[in-house]
Motif scaffolding. Structure first.
Motif, PDB file in Angstrom:
ATOM      1  N   ALA A  82      -4.629   6.729  -7.968  1.00  0.00           N
ATOM      2  CA  ALA A  82      -4.351   5.437  -7.333  1.00  0.00           C
ATOM      3  C   ALA A  82      -3.384   4.641  -8.190  1.00  0.00           C
ATOM      4  O   ALA A  82      -3.126   4.963  -9.355  1.00  0.00           O
ATOM      5  CB  ALA A  82      -5.657   4.664  -7.133  1.00  0.00           C
TER       6      ALA A  82
ATOM      7  N   ARG B 164       0.832  -1.206   0.000  1.00  0.00           N
ATOM      8  CA  ARG B 164       0.000   0.000   0.000  1.00  0.00           C
ATOM      9  C   ARG B 164       0.870   1.262   0.000  1.00  0.00           C
ATOM     10  O   ARG B 164       0.572   2.241  -0.686  1.00  0.00           O
ATOM     11  CB  ARG B 164      -0.926   0.003   1.224  1.00  0.00           C
TER      12      ARG B 164
ATOM     13  N   GLU C 114       0.790   4.074  -2.967  1.00  0.00           N
ATOM     14  CA  GLU C 114       0.551   5.496  -2.683  1.00  0.00           C
ATOM     15  C   GLU C 114       1.690   6.365  -3.194  1.00  0.00           C
ATOM     16  O   GLU C 114       1.462   7.423  -3.787  1.00  0.00           O
ATOM     17  CB  GLU C 114       0.359   5.700  -1.180  1.00  0.00           C
ATOM     18  N   ARG C 115       2.919   5.912  -2.980  1.00  0.00           N
ATOM     19  CA  ARG C 115       4.087   6.661  -3.440  1.00  0.00           C
ATOM     20  C   ARG C 115       4.119   6.725  -4.966  1.00  0.00           C
ATOM     21  O   ARG C 115       4.377   7.784  -5.564  1.00  0.00           O
ATOM     22  CB  ARG C 115       5.355   5.995  -2.912  1.00  0.00           C
TER      23      ARG C 115
END
Length: 347
Positions: free
Chosen positions: A61, A47, A51-52
């Motif tokens: 996303a 996750r 996100e990065r």
């Protein structure tokens, strides 16, 4: 040092930047990565990587997938219905190396477009869209592997995206080496990615992560792709082990890609000095060098076998062309050895 890092002592491997091995920092992060079941409650390291990656690419996303081929496949499945047309440059990786995914799994009809150095002819694309009974997807590729690592001009990408929007056709970007394009243009990756509805980027090429790619787009698109990933067997479990290396890749390996580009230009300059027919330094934009051996009287396979005897691995790309790809294991000494091998073979 480069050869030892590559795990093949005495060998200079220029076949692809996929031969890169993880850095010490990646291996250390992999050992201490927080883990979970990515197919159930989620893996925290995965996750964090998603996100990065989404933030760097400028999309809502991202989805971590095992390979770039799977990322492109999921984009096709999420964007277009079976039987629809997919338009791409005729030399695109999608329509050549990934054709089985396009036709057999996604069920799309490939529509190869004429172009120059990886950039589709815009008028021809517009005509093809008008003639299509089921236009489904437009795909661009930057950097363009088949065109020798060329970078698509941003105005061209903007016009292609606008053409797709005006016709209600999503645009996907095969950005396996997107960060190479970003470094070459001197702009953030998000500045390039804004001209596509979805983007796939590889972590396991010049960025040196051991495995994995990211598929980025809107939250709704990524939700569809996540469900489709399970359908094609791409759901992983404690995949934070490899996602941790991807995080280090995004944090530490992007800016150094300029070193690979410089090495490719140096190789091209030396080969063109040996024989101007072999290479053109001015055509090298990133880390891929196409060497034309048509004037030598020998086929590419013979050249590849010849330099191999000097400890240099290159890829024969067609009967009369070689592909050389620089990466972090190719230092100045490796470049010198490669130049010497070509000089010896050319005598």
């Amino acid at each position: 040092m480069a050869a030892q890092e590559n795990g093949r002592d005495g060998i200079v491997d220029l076949r692809s930047d996929t031969v890169t091995l993880p850095t010490a920092a990646m291996l250390e992060r992999m050992q201490r990565a927080p883990l979970g079941d990515d197919g159930r409650e989620g893996d925290p390291t995965v996750r964090a990587l998603e996100e990065r990656g989404a933030a760097l690419i400028g999309k809502e996303a991202a989805l971590f997938v095992p390979s770039g081929t799977m990322g492109n496949l999921l984009a096709m499945l999420a964007h277009a219905e079976r039987g629809a047309d997919v338009f791409a440059d005729r030399g695109a990786h999608l329509l050549n190396s990934e054709l089985g995914s396009v036709v057999t799994i996604a069920g799309l009809a490939p529509r190869p477009m004429p172009g120059r150095r990886g950039a589709m002819d815009e008028a021809a694309l517009a005509d093809a869209i008008r003639a299509s009974s089921r236009p489904g997807l437009i795909a661009m590729e930057t950097t363009h592997n088949g065109a020798g690592g060329t970078v698509l001009p941003l105005p061209h990408m903007m016009r292609i995206h606008a053409l797709g929007q005006s016709n209600g056709i999503p645009v996907h970007l095969d950005g396996a080496r997107l960060f190479n394009a970003s470094v070459a243009l001197g702009v953030p990756a998000a500045r390039i990615a804004e001209h596509a509805d979805s983007v796939m980027v590889c972590l396991s090429k010049g960025l040196s992560a051991p495995v994995g790619s990211l598929l980025c787009g809107s939250a709704a698109f990524v939700a569809r792709a996540r469900a489709l990933r399970k359908l094609v067997g791409g759901t992983m479990r404690q995949s934070g082990v490899v996602a941790a290396a991807g995080l280090v890749a995004l944090e530490t390996m992007i800016e150094r890609l300029a070193e690979d580009h410089a090495a490719a230009r140096r190789l091209a300059a030396a080969l063109s000095w040996l024989d101007p027919a072999l290479a053109d330094r001015d055509q090298v934009q990133t880390n891929i060098l196409r060497v034309d051996v048509s004037a030598s009287g020998r086929e590419a396979a013979a050249w590849a076998e010849g330099v191999k005897r000097h400890g240099i691995l290159v890829q024969a790309s067609g009967p009369l062309q070689l592909r050389l790809v620089t990466h972090r294991h190719i230092d100045e000494a490796a470049v010198d050895r490669t130049i010497a091998a070509f000089a010896a073979l050319g005598r």
